[in-house]
Scaffold this active site. Structure first.
Site, PDB file in Angstrom:
ATOM      1  N   ARG A  61     -28.890 -70.359 -35.803  1.00 37.71           N
ATOM      2  CA  ARG A  61     -28.512 -71.705 -36.249  1.00 37.71           C
ATOM      3  C   ARG A  61     -27.846 -71.672 -37.626  1.00 37.71           C
ATOM      4  O   ARG A  61     -27.073 -72.555 -37.976  1.00 37.71           O
ATOM      5  CB  ARG A  61     -29.755 -72.609 -36.352  1.00 37.71           C
ATOM      6  CG  ARG A  61     -30.411 -72.929 -35.023  1.00 37.71           C
ATOM      7  CD  ARG A  61     -31.448 -74.033 -35.223  1.00 37.71           C
ATOM      8  NE  ARG A  61     -32.398 -74.122 -34.129  1.00 37.71           N
ATOM      9  CZ  ARG A  61     -32.186 -74.802 -33.005  1.00 37.71           C
ATOM     10  NH1 ARG A  61     -31.056 -75.444 -32.835  1.00 37.71           N
ATOM     11  NH2 ARG A  61     -33.101 -74.839 -32.064  1.00 37.71           N
TER      12      ARG A  61
ATOM     13  N   LYS B 156     -32.932 -79.944 -32.647  1.00 40.98           N
ATOM     14  CA  LYS B 156     -32.629 -79.497 -33.986  1.00 40.98           C
ATOM     15  C   LYS B 156     -31.131 -79.229 -34.145  1.00 40.98           C
ATOM     16  O   LYS B 156     -30.632 -79.071 -35.252  1.00 40.98           O
ATOM     17  CB  LYS B 156     -33.369 -78.169 -34.283  1.00 40.98           C
ATOM     18  CG  LYS B 156     -34.845 -78.225 -34.098  1.00 40.98           C
ATOM     19  CD  LYS B 156     -35.422 -76.790 -34.201  1.00 40.98           C
ATOM     20  CE  LYS B 156     -36.864 -76.784 -33.763  1.00 40.98           C
ATOM     21  NZ  LYS B 156     -37.358 -75.411 -33.539  1.00 40.98           N
ATOM     22  N   GLY B 157     -30.429 -79.165 -33.021  1.00 38.69           N
ATOM     23  CA  GLY B 157     -29.047 -78.675 -33.026  1.00 38.69           C
ATOM     24  C   GLY B 157     -28.061 -79.440 -33.892  1.00 38.69           C
ATOM     25  O   GLY B 157     -27.099 -78.866 -34.387  1.00 38.69           O
TER      26      GLY B 157
ATOM     27  N   ASP C  67     -22.929 -80.798 -22.714  1.00 33.77           N
ATOM     28  CA  ASP C  67     -22.708 -79.754 -21.719  1.00 33.77           C
ATOM     29  C   ASP C  67     -22.673 -80.427 -20.337  1.00 33.77           C
ATOM     30  O   ASP C  67     -21.642 -80.956 -19.936  1.00 33.77           O
ATOM     31  CB  ASP C  67     -23.857 -78.750 -21.873  1.00 33.77           C
ATOM     32  CG  ASP C  67     -23.667 -77.480 -21.076  1.00 33.77           C
ATOM     33  OD1 ASP C  67     -22.532 -77.144 -20.740  1.00 33.77           O
ATOM     34  OD2 ASP C  67     -24.678 -76.815 -20.784  1.00 33.77           O
TER      35      ASP C  67
ATOM     36  N   LYS D 175     -18.156 -79.543 -23.716  1.00 33.91           N
ATOM     37  CA  LYS D 175     -17.814 -78.528 -22.711  1.00 33.91           C
ATOM     38  C   LYS D 175     -17.529 -79.261 -21.402  1.00 33.91           C
ATOM     39  O   LYS D 175     -18.395 -79.349 -20.527  1.00 33.91           O
ATOM     40  CB  LYS D 175     -19.027 -77.617 -22.477  1.00 33.91           C
ATOM     41  CG  LYS D 175     -19.035 -76.324 -23.248  1.00 33.91           C
ATOM     42  CD  LYS D 175     -20.087 -75.400 -22.628  1.00 33.91           C
ATOM     43  CE  LYS D 175     -20.927 -74.764 -23.687  1.00 33.91           C
ATOM     44  NZ  LYS D 175     -22.012 -73.958 -23.130  1.00 33.91           N
TER      45      LYS D 175
ATOM     46  N   PHE E 288     -21.151 -69.885 -23.847  1.00 39.28           N
ATOM     47  CA  PHE E 288     -22.342 -70.228 -24.616  1.00 39.28           C
ATOM     48  C   PHE E 288     -22.091 -69.922 -26.095  1.00 39.28           C
ATOM     49  O   PHE E 288     -21.769 -68.793 -26.452  1.00 39.28           O
ATOM     50  CB  PHE E 288     -23.558 -69.450 -24.101  1.00 39.28           C
ATOM     51  CG  PHE E 288     -24.830 -69.970 -24.689  1.00 39.28           C
ATOM     52  CD1 PHE E 288     -25.455 -71.087 -24.130  1.00 39.28           C
ATOM     53  CD2 PHE E 288     -25.380 -69.391 -25.817  1.00 39.28           C
ATOM     54  CE1 PHE E 288     -26.618 -71.605 -24.701  1.00 39.28           C
ATOM     55  CE2 PHE E 288     -26.538 -69.899 -26.395  1.00 39.28           C
ATOM     56  CZ  PHE E 288     -27.154 -70.999 -25.821  1.00 39.28           C
TER      57      PHE E 288
ATOM     58  N   GLU F 191     -24.914 -85.607 -31.869  1.00 39.46           N
ATOM     59  CA  GLU F 191     -25.382 -84.495 -31.028  1.00 39.46           C
ATOM     60  C   GLU F 191     -24.537 -83.246 -31.298  1.00 39.46           C
ATOM     61  O   GLU F 191     -23.374 -83.347 -31.696  1.00 39.46           O
ATOM     62  CB  GLU F 191     -25.286 -84.939 -29.549  1.00 39.46           C
ATOM     63  CG  GLU F 191     -25.680 -83.925 -28.514  1.00 39.46           C
ATOM     64  CD  GLU F 191     -27.148 -83.499 -28.551  1.00 39.46           C
ATOM     65  OE1 GLU F 191     -27.584 -83.002 -29.600  1.00 39.46           O
ATOM     66  OE2 GLU F 191     -27.830 -83.618 -27.519  1.00 39.46           O
ATOM     67  N   ASP F 192     -25.124 -82.087 -31.082  1.00 38.68           N
ATOM     68  CA  ASP F 192     -24.377 -80.851 -31.320  1.00 38.68           C
ATOM     69  C   ASP F 192     -23.338 -80.599 -30.234  1.00 38.68           C
ATOM     70  O   ASP F 192     -22.178 -80.362 -30.506  1.00 38.68           O
ATOM     71  CB  ASP F 192     -25.330 -79.643 -31.453  1.00 38.68           C
ATOM     72  CG  ASP F 192     -26.312 -79.509 -30.297  1.00 38.68           C
ATOM     73  OD1 ASP F 192     -26.326 -80.359 -29.383  1.00 38.68           O
ATOM     74  OD2 ASP F 192     -27.097 -78.531 -30.306  1.00 38.68           O
TER      75      ASP F 192
HETATM   76  P1  IMP Z   1     -26.751 -81.135 -21.458  1.00 35.03           P
HETATM   77  O1  IMP Z   1     -27.855 -82.058 -21.035  1.00 35.03           O
HETATM   78  O2  IMP Z   1     -26.478 -80.101 -20.404  1.00 35.03           O
HETATM   79  O3  IMP Z   1     -25.500 -81.840 -21.885  1.00 35.03           O
HETATM   80  O4  IMP Z   1     -27.364 -80.293 -22.623  1.00 35.03           O
HETATM   81  C1  IMP Z   1     -27.047 -80.407 -23.926  1.00 35.03           C
HETATM   82  C2  IMP Z   1     -27.954 -79.512 -24.750  1.00 35.03           C
HETATM   83  O5  IMP Z   1     -27.983 -78.157 -24.224  1.00 35.03           O
HETATM   84  C3  IMP Z   1     -27.398 -79.404 -26.136  1.00 35.03           C
HETATM   85  O6  IMP Z   1     -27.910 -80.405 -26.971  1.00 35.03           O
HETATM   86  C4  IMP Z   1     -27.830 -78.017 -26.553  1.00 35.03           C
HETATM   87  O7  IMP Z   1     -29.129 -78.069 -27.091  1.00 35.03           O
HETATM   88  C5  IMP Z   1     -27.876 -77.225 -25.266  1.00 35.03           C
HETATM   89  N1  IMP Z   1     -26.631 -76.432 -25.100  1.00 35.03           N
HETATM   90  C6  IMP Z   1     -25.678 -76.612 -24.169  1.00 35.03           C
HETATM   91  N2  IMP Z   1     -24.681 -75.706 -24.297  1.00 35.03           N
HETATM   92  C7  IMP Z   1     -25.019 -74.936 -25.355  1.00 35.03           C
HETATM   93  C8  IMP Z   1     -24.370 -73.800 -26.001  1.00 35.03           C
HETATM   94  O8  IMP Z   1     -23.280 -73.340 -25.660  1.00 35.03           O
HETATM   95  N3  IMP Z   1     -25.051 -73.274 -27.062  1.00 35.03           N
HETATM   96  C9  IMP Z   1     -26.248 -73.748 -27.500  1.00 35.03           C
HETATM   97  N4  IMP Z   1     -26.868 -74.792 -26.932  1.00 35.03           N
HETATM   98  C10 IMP Z   1     -26.265 -75.379 -25.858  1.00 35.03           C
END
Ligand code: IMP
Length: 183
Positions: A164, A42-43, A102, A130, A151, A98-99
């Site tokens: 959100r 949903k992000g 990470d 990030k 975060f 994508e939001d």
């Molecule tokens: P990744 O697979 O570790 O890159 O995860 C990405 C997903 O983790 C994002 O689409 C977010 O849903 C969640 N996420 C990672 N960091 C944050 C943050 O700082 N705040 C909120 N959601 C996060």
């Protein structure tokens, strides 16, 4: 400012200006091409809604919803597709919205999955990056902001499904994260 918020990292004006730039850039890059934006729920919902309105070429949208398999398999990056695209993407120009990127595990899995459907082109657009946390390399063609390893919530991003709706990107107070009592 909401009482749970420790610090605002990106104001709504900063976000608006950057989203506009990205919208113009995408419009230039996909002139004369059919463009499909794929929002990851949903992000990315709020980002996608704002981005869509500053794109100046014909554009279609679709959504996917995914969830990771849980802590035990988190490092494998295997994700479960909760909601898939409504249409095939073969031969189409796809930009995944994508939001935040990470570790990169979610997106790298997703990109492999989408690539196997043989789109004409496939790019990533992410509001936040990030880089400090990256485990697998992902190529972000359109990036809003790089942020440090904190975060963040707001503008679509959540903590336990909350926050959100905040119109800015911010960091929550420590006691909110630890206590888990969010408003
Ligand atoms: P990744 O697979 O570790 O890159 O995860 C990405 C997903 O983790 C994002 O689409 C977010 O849903 C969640 N996420 C990672 N960091 C944050 C943050 O700082 N705040 C909120 N959601 C996060």
């Amino acid at each position: 400012m909401m009482r749970d918020v420790a610090e605002i990292l990106l104001t709504r004006e900063e976000i608006r200006a950057r989203v506009q730039d990205i919208g113009y850039q995408i419009s230039r890059d996909f002139q004369e091409k059919d463009l499909l934006l794929v929002g990851i729920l949903k992000g990315s919902m709020i980002f996608l809604a704002d981005l869509l309105r500053v794109i100046q070429i014909p554009v279609l949208i679709d959504f996917m919803s995914i969830s990771s398999y849980g802590a035990a398999t988190a490092s494998s990056g295997v994700v479960r597709i909760l909601k898939d695209l409504e249409e095939p993407i073969e031969g189409r120009n796809v930009v995944v919205v994508e939001d935040i990127v990470d570790t990169g595990l979610t997106l790298s899995y997703l990109m492999r999955n989408l690539q196997s459907r043989q789109p004409k082109s496939l790019r990533i657009c992410a509001l936040l990056d990030k880089p400090a946390r990256r485990i697998v390399d992902v190529d972000i063609a359109y990036k809003g902001f790089s942020i440090e390893d904190r975060f963040v919530v707001g503008y679509g991003l959540d903590f336990a499904e909350h926050y959100r709706h905040l119109p800015y990107i911010c960091v929550l107070k420590d006691e909110v994260i630890k206590g888990g009592n969010h408003s």
